[in-house]
Design a protein around this motif. Structure first.
Motif, mmCIF file in Angstrom:
data_model
loop_
_atom_site.group_PDB
_atom_site.id
_atom_site.type_symbol
_atom_site.label_atom_id
_atom_site.label_comp_id
_atom_site.label_asym_id
_atom_site.label_seq_id
_atom_site.Cartn_x
_atom_site.Cartn_y
_atom_site.Cartn_z
ATOM 1 N N LEU A 192 -2.687 -2.861 5.560
ATOM 2 C CA LEU A 192 -2.763 -2.416 4.088
ATOM 3 C C LEU A 192 -1.765 -0.653 3.678
ATOM 4 N N ARG A 193 -1.383 -0.545 4.447
ATOM 5 C CA ARG A 193 -0.404 1.095 4.483
ATOM 6 C C ARG A 193 -0.723 1.687 4.374
ATOM 7 N N ARG A 194 -2.280 1.838 5.330
ATOM 8 C CA ARG A 194 -2.817 3.102 5.092
ATOM 9 C C ARG A 194 -4.029 3.452 4.212
ATOM 10 N N GLN B 72 -13.453 -0.125 8.504
ATOM 11 C CA GLN B 72 -12.307 -1.031 8.418
ATOM 12 C C GLN B 72 -12.067 -0.782 10.003
ATOM 13 N N ASN B 73 -11.040 -1.755 11.010
ATOM 14 C CA ASN B 73 -10.843 -1.589 11.986
ATOM 15 C C ASN B 73 -9.490 -1.160 12.362
ATOM 16 N N PRO C 239 -6.835 2.729 1.837
ATOM 17 C CA PRO C 239 -8.654 2.276 1.936
ATOM 18 C C PRO C 239 -8.764 0.776 1.851
ATOM 19 N N ALA C 240 -9.611 -0.499 2.125
ATOM 20 C CA ALA C 240 -9.410 -1.653 1.572
ATOM 21 C C ALA C 240 -10.051 -1.967 0.094
ATOM 22 N N GLY C 241 -9.759 -2.478 -1.009
ATOM 23 C CA GLY C 241 -9.576 -2.247 -1.815
ATOM 24 C C GLY C 241 -8.868 -1.510 -3.244
ATOM 25 N N GLU C 242 -9.015 -0.005 -2.673
ATOM 26 C CA GLU C 242 -7.765 0.949 -3.364
ATOM 27 C C GLU C 242 -6.622 -0.248 -4.832
ATOM 28 N N ALA C 243 -5.689 -0.503 -3.475
ATOM 29 C CA ALA C 243 -4.247 -1.059 -4.240
ATOM 30 C C ALA C 243 -4.929 -2.042 -4.965
ATOM 31 N N ALA C 244 -6.083 -2.977 -5.174
ATOM 32 C CA ALA C 244 -6.454 -3.611 -5.782
ATOM 33 C C ALA C 244 -7.335 -3.186 -7.087
ATOM 34 N N ALA C 245 -7.703 -1.852 -6.770
ATOM 35 C CA ALA C 245 -8.577 -0.955 -7.781
ATOM 36 C C ALA C 245 -7.449 -0.608 -9.445
ATOM 37 N N LEU C 246 -5.999 -0.214 -7.941
ATOM 38 C CA LEU C 246 -5.436 0.317 -9.284
ATOM 39 C C LEU C 246 -4.555 -0.426 -10.046
ATOM 40 N N GLY D 60 0.865 -0.775 -0.016
ATOM 41 C CA GLY D 60 -0.211 0.200 0.046
ATOM 42 C C GLY D 60 1.198 1.283 0.089
ATOM 43 N N ASP D 61 2.055 1.466 0.333
ATOM 44 C CA ASP D 61 2.600 2.629 0.518
ATOM 45 C C ASP D 61 3.337 2.139 -0.672
ATOM 46 N N ARG D 62 3.421 2.391 -1.866
ATOM 47 C CA ARG D 62 4.071 1.847 -3.424
ATOM 48 C C ARG D 62 2.782 3.602 -3.849
#
Length: 952
Positions: free
Chosen positions: A834-836, A951-952, A838-845, A805-807
């Motif tokens: 997820l390194r800050r 998210q937790n 939101p869930a699903g954002e990296a997968a969407a990219l 997530g931090d890339r």
């Protein structure tokens, strides 16, 4: 900084110099070859006010810290820094010099520092300066900033003299005592590394299997039994008497009546002391009456840990301390009790105050002398000599304030090392041997150390474990004795090793596998290898700590392990930026490659920035060391200019290429290299040294290369072979190590591990960046190409990928674009951390990048999203037909391997994995268009739902 600031408004500015962040580098780093403190300061409006525009600033600073005039700065001459102040320099630069001078005031001779502007931020500066003690260095930086602000505009209630005293007291508390400091200085002079193990005096000298420890003057070789014996004065006396050594008569008692009875039997005058005391506490001398014995018993018992008191005959004479190291006399000091000498003008109390004002005197053992303490016992002793504390003793009259000559009670020492009679030296050495101490302090009471004790009278009154050195290293009268040398000789005899070989492996991709290959080779040589990696700390093939252990703290843990005789450190960019290296130098540095990863983090925005960080391990190579560099990478090739040692090149390029010409030219001049040579039989790894060529191994016979298909592991094998060659490993051992290293989970967890699951081939790998994905895709192409010729079944390629997530967003998309070129089906997952994002954002990219590639004609036909790694693994395996290839790019490889093993067991039992199979990836071309449209809609819904979940 060397430029002179331009003229700016002369209005005095408000003190706005603030510290943004502080970092401690405990080894070579991007700023310095040695440990340093890095403070980022923000000048605020003070950026417009260099020192020449601040009236009186320079004069006030010199008045408060006059020794700062000695700073040379960039001028290279005394007073250079003050010249810079008067010409005008910025206040971040001033804070650097103040921090260095404050440490010098505390006795830490620090002169290294630099100040550089932060890129793209006006008024923000990197201030870097050396330190000896971390806490002192940090406190110096804080006080320096406060002083600068105070000089700009006085801070209400701030008194620099008081603050400086508090700083010096704090420095004295954290500093090593004179004994420990002397041993460390001797060790440093011999290039023996040292590490402070606690906040006190426990120190490790050396590394790994060669390490020794000291605590003050107690060493790893000091017998605990001998310490116990020395702590029991009665037992010590009896053992020495049994050897025929002169000792006083003595008895132990537990009551005051018993003490009086013992005194009668021993014979007055007597000494009463605690049986297990130290530093002269509770010792009462020259008692001639029974009531005195009773009173002394109470004093001695209060200082005895077991409540036992010893009564012994009083021996008249001078007090001498004989220091025995390794059974040999090292130094002798005459100890003179705390006293003052009258001048006919001052009272006893005034004379004490004058004596205590000596800058050499401090509290306890913090300085070479201890301040005289005036307590009830001292006042009574002065009264017995015919004076009161307000009395004026005549000139040259010596007034004692203590009966014992201990330095800890304010006594002084006179060096008598070369005055002692040989018989007395022999007696002291025999006493140390009888007790069994490697470092012992023998307390002699005798009329004169220059005459034989057996003739003049006298005795050994005490044997001390862990004796203090300061009376010998800093005698009040006489020449200092360099007694740390025999102690270090005892721990590290001439020719003994103190360091273990350290290999530092860095780069963007391949460093973990290269480290494991090298460890496997050295294990075959019988070495006990300690290794750090992203998976944890491994000691002699045992994973002792499971974590990302590629930082400096993990390196220090390896070097503290007493089993390690060869260290391999995987060095990551983050650790270098965070703390520097965890050691002072590495014998061999390996740089695999510099590729796009972690860009945009902590000021590393380009490949050149990343190369500058990674090159720290090359700069840490000494003149007799080696750097193993990838000649195929231009940024790595440039690192040769930063290396003080010998270069060992490795290259995948064929003969005749530009890179090989570069290597061959250097080999003709004696350089070393590891290269590939092709023939009809295959591709051979060849070691070259000068004009010699030494065949090592066929690449297709190395299990880790999968018949040569895994080109990244060919490159890793070249790097490992070069490092092993530089470490002195024989060729046949290097060859055997490479031939027996495979990518099984036991030797290389999470790196191209192959399993058969449900008759499909599954590869588990840690690939997480675009360059690594390119290499992995090339392997899939080559591996499937080898297999496709032996089967009529069309082999589908299913890939599961995820991005940290931090890339940067573009780096995440690029990872998917590359993967889309090599796989038929792509399944997008996310890491647990997820390194800050939101869930699903990296997968969407990832989906965006894969669709872009698909639209451009990439191989991928199906793109799916399963966010949870466990579910994504299950989904990918269920998509495969028998014979297909599944590549899982994982985050938690241990959990994934467990899941796959569970799959295999179920398959062998004939059970189904699920009532609903995900489907066959081998779709007819006519179905692709309709499937693609529905898949895009499905992906959008899944990602949107995941991002909307709390998210937790």
């Amino acid at each position: 900084m060397t430029e002179t600031p331009s003229q700016t408004p002369t209005e005095p500015a408000a003190p706005e110099l603030t510290i943004r962040s502080t970092r401690v580098y405990r080894g070579p780093n991007v700023w310095s070859y040695e440990q340093a403190i890095h403070v980022v300061v923000d000048l605020g409006v003070l950026e417009q006010y260099p020192t020449n525009l601040l009236p009186g600033f320079t004069d006030q600073l010199v008045e408060l810290l006059p020794n700062i005039e000695a700073h040379t700065c960039s001028r290279g001459q005394r007073g250079g820094f003050v010249e810079r102040l008067r010409e005008g320099t910025w206040l971040g630069h001033v804070a650097e010099h103040i921090a260095l001078q404050l440490q010098q005031e505390a006795g830490h001779d620090m002169r290294r520092g630099k100040t550089r502007a932060v890129r793209d931020e006006v008024g923000v500066y990197n201030v870097i300066y050396g330190f000896m003690d971390e806490r002192v260095g940090l406190a110096a930086g804080e006080l320096a900033v406060r002083l600068v602000n105070h000089l700009v505009q006085p801070e209400e209630g701030f008194d620099f003299a008081t603050a400086l005293d508090e700083f010096l007291v704090r420095a004295g508390r954290t500093a090593f005592g004179p004994s420990t400091g002397a041993i460390i200085e001797e060790a440093v002079s011999r290039d023996i590394p040292w590490t402070r193990l606690n906040e006190h005096s426990l120190v490790q000298l050396g590394q790994g299997v060669h390490a020794q420890r000291i605590r003050a003057t107690m060493t790893s070789q000091t017998s605990a039994l001998a310490v116990d014996i020395a702590g029991d004065k009665n037992l010590t006396t009896r053992l020495l008497a049994s050897a025929g050594l002169p000792v006083p008569k003595a008895e132990t008692v537990r009551t005051a009546d018993g003490a009086v009875s013992a005194a009668r039997r021993v014979g007055f005058p007597v000494v009463v002391k605690p049986l297990d005391g130290n530093h002269g506490r509770g010792v009462v001398l020259n008692l001639t009456f029974e009531e005195e014995v009773r009173d002394a018993f109470v004093i001695a018992q209060a200082q005895s840990r077991r409540g036992v008191v010893q009564v012994e005959s009083f021996i008249t004479g001078k007090d001498y301390r004989c220091l025995i190291i390794g059974g040999r006399m090292a130094a002798i000091a005459e100890r003179v009790p705390a006293h003052v000498v009258g001048d006919g003008e001052h009272t006893v109390q005034e004379l004490v105050d004058i004596t205590n004002s000596d800058p050499r005197r401090g509290v306890g053992h913090e300085k070479v002398l201890t301040r005289i303490k005036v307590d009830d016992a001292a006042i009574e002793l002065v009264r017995e000599q015919g004076f009161g504390m307000d009395g004026v003793p005549p000139a040259d009259k010596m007034v004692k304030l203590a009966l014992t000559g201990n330095m800890s009670t304010g006594g002084i020492s006179v060096d008598r090392t070369f005055d002692a009679h040989p018989d007395n030296i022999e007696i002291a050495e025999e006493a140390a041997r009888m007790i069994g101490l490697d470092v012992a302090g023998i307390d002699f009471i005798c009329p004169d150390i220059t005459a034989p004790v057996r003739e003049t009278g006298g005795a050994i009154c005490e044997v001390n474990a862990a004796p203090g050195f300061r009376m010998h290293t800093h005698p009040t009268v006489g020449e200092p004795q360099f007694i740390a040398k025999p102690v270090v000789d005892l721990l590290f005899p001439p020719g003994a090793l103190s360091r273990v070989p350290i290999v530092a492996v860095t780069g963007t991709n391949g460093k973990t596998t290269t480290s494991r290959m090298l460890a496997h080779i050295m294990k075959g040589l019988g070495r006990k290898v300690g290794m750090t990696s992203t998976d944890g700390i491994v000691i002699d093939e045992r994973l002792v700590i499971k974590a990302d252990a590629s930082g400096p703290r993990s390196a220090r843990m390896v070097l503290q392990n007493p089993r390690v005789d060869f260290a391999i450190m995987e060095v990551a960019r983050g650790g270098i930026l965070r703390e520097g290296l965890g050691y002072d130098r590495n014998d061999i540095a390996v740089v695999t490659n510099i590729q796009a990863d972690h860009l945009g983090l902590r000021g590393v925005d380009s490949l050149e920035d990343l190369a500058a960080v990674k090159s720290v391990v090359v700069e840490a190579v000494p003149r007799d060391g080696y750097a193993v560099l990838n000649a195929d990478d231009p940024l790595v090739r440039k690192m040769r200019r930063r290396c003080s040692g010998t270069i060992v090149w490795f290259s995948m390029e064929p003969p005749g290429s530009e890179v090989r010409d570069f290597i061959d030219e250097r080999c003709r001049r004696g350089a070393r290299a590891v290269v590939l040579e092709s023939s009809e039989r295959g591709e051979m790894i060849v070691l070259k040294q000068g004009r010699r060529s030494m065949p090592l191994a066929w690449t297709h016979l190395l299990p880790s290369t999968f018949n040569g298909a895994a080109r990244m592991n060919v490159a890793n094998a070249l790097a490992a072979a070069g490092a092993a060659f530089a470490a002195g490993a024989p060729l046949h051992d290097i060859r055997q190590g490479l031939r027996t290293f495979d990518t099984s989970y036991y030797l290389s967890p999470g790196r191209l591990n192959r399993l058969e699951v449900n008759n499909a081939e599954v590869f588990v790998d840690y690939c997480h960046n675009p360059p690594g994905m390119e290499r992995l895709g090339e392997f899939v192409e080559a591996y499937v190409g080898q297999r496709q010729g032996s089967t009529d079944h069309r082999i589908s390629r299913i890939g599961m990928i995820g991005a940290a997530g931090d890339r940067r967003d573009e780096d995440v998309r690029e990872l998917a674009r590359v993967a889309a070129q090599h796989f038929d089906v792509l399944i997008m997952r996310e890491d647990d951390n997820l390194r800050r994002r939101p869930a699903g954002e990296a997968a969407a990219l990832l989906v965006e990048g894969a669709r872009e590639a698909q639209a451009g004609g990439a191989r991928v036909r199906q793109i799916e999203t399963v966010l949870d790694e466990h579910d994504a693994v299950r989904h990918a395996v269920l998509r495969a037909n028998p014979g297909d290839v599944v590549v899982l790019c994982v985050d938690q490889h241990a959990k994934v391997l467990n899941e796959l093993e569970s799959f295999s067991q179920k398959a062998q039992a004939g059970s189904r994995f699920s009532d609903e199979q995900p489907g066959d990836p081998d779709l007819d071309p006519q179905e692709l268009a309709a499937e693609a449209e529905s898949a895009m809609a499905k992906d959008d819904i899944e990602v949107r739902e995941a991002m909307e979940r709390p998210q937790n």
